[in-house]
Scaffold this active site. Structure first.
Site, PDB file in Angstrom:
ATOM      1  N   CYS A   1      17.238   7.184  70.339  1.00  0.00           N
ATOM      2  CA  CYS A   1      17.752   5.839  70.068  1.00  0.00           C
ATOM      3  C   CYS A   1      19.258   5.927  69.917  1.00  0.00           C
ATOM      4  O   CYS A   1      19.758   6.530  68.970  1.00  0.00           O
ATOM      5  CB  CYS A   1      17.122   5.241  68.814  1.00  0.00           C
ATOM      6  SG  CYS A   1      17.708   3.558  68.565  1.00  0.00           S
TER       7      CYS A   1
ATOM      8  N   CYS B   1      20.656   2.925  66.787  1.00  0.00           N
ATOM      9  CA  CYS B   1      20.532   3.042  65.334  1.00  0.00           C
ATOM     10  C   CYS B   1      19.918   4.365  64.879  1.00  0.00           C
ATOM     11  O   CYS B   1      19.703   4.565  63.702  1.00  0.00           O
ATOM     12  CB  CYS B   1      19.694   1.886  64.792  1.00  0.00           C
ATOM     13  SG  CYS B   1      17.985   1.932  65.357  1.00  0.00           S
ATOM     14  N   SER B   2      19.603   5.242  65.794  1.00  0.00           N
ATOM     15  CA  SER B   2      18.971   6.532  65.501  1.00  0.00           C
ATOM     16  C   SER B   2      17.606   6.372  64.822  1.00  0.00           C
ATOM     17  O   SER B   2      17.221   7.186  63.995  1.00  0.00           O
ATOM     18  CB  SER B   2      19.891   7.441  64.685  1.00  0.00           C
ATOM     19  OG  SER B   2      20.058   6.976  63.361  1.00  0.00           O
ATOM     20  N   CYS B   3      16.875   5.298  65.171  1.00  0.00           N
ATOM     21  CA  CYS B   3      15.531   5.145  64.619  1.00  0.00           C
ATOM     22  C   CYS B   3      14.648   6.289  65.116  1.00  0.00           C
ATOM     23  O   CYS B   3      14.969   6.945  66.110  1.00  0.00           O
ATOM     24  CB  CYS B   3      14.941   3.782  64.973  1.00  0.00           C
ATOM     25  SG  CYS B   3      14.806   3.469  66.732  1.00  0.00           S
TER      26      CYS B   3
END
Length: 161
Positions: free
Chosen positions: A90, A93-95
């Site tokens: 991702c 948002c680095s989810c």
């Protein structure tokens, strides 16, 4: 050692309940995380109908096994093939898919990792020990939560557990 010392200090000062902390650690070790992801992959290898559902609607297919919750929404699973290897990261948002992979490693959330995964996915994979042949396309899927379905042959006689 430092973590244990910090934990002891927090418990001693009454800021953290040891039983609650143990329950949280147990949840991430046994109920949330990589074991769940391994079961999803094993079921997909063994059950072609499940594999198709997983590739079509990963969130629903993963929920069939009871893995839902925060960071388990809007999941995407793509299949690796002999000619395409997928990398999912991702970039916004680095989810991370907590219900099936657990807590994200620190490096996963770093901006350099996320941007390099898009710019040079083959190089990033090589740094992790995966050196793919030049004729294998490396596809980086940004802005997604989920993962690739690894290739596997020889699942006959095995179970998802």
């Amino acid at each position: 050692m430092r973590v244990k010392s910090l934990e002891s200090l927090l418990v001693e000062k009454g800021l953290v309940d040891r039983a609650a902390l143990d329950a949280l650690v147990d949840a991430y070790e046994r109920k949330i995380g990589r074991r769940n992801g391994a079961r999803v992959v094993a079921k997909a290898w063994l059950d072609p109908a499940y594999r198709q559902r997983l590739l079509t609607d990963a969130t629903a297919a993963i929920a069939e096994l009871g893995y839902t919750g925060e960071q388990g929404e809007h999941m995407v699973v793509v299949q690796n093939t002999p000619v395409v290897h997928n990398l999912i990261v991702c970039t916004l948002c680095s989810c991370y898919p907590w219900p099936v992979l657990g807590l994200p490693p620190v490096w996963y959330k770093s901006a350099p990792y996320r941007s390099r995964s898009v710019i040079d996915p083959r190089g990033v994979l090589r740094e992790f020990g995966l050196d793919l042949p030049a004729d294998v396309e490396v596809s980086c899927l940004g802005q997604h939560r989920g993962g690739p379905l690894p290739r596997f042959a020889g699942a006959a006689g095995r179970s998802e557990h």
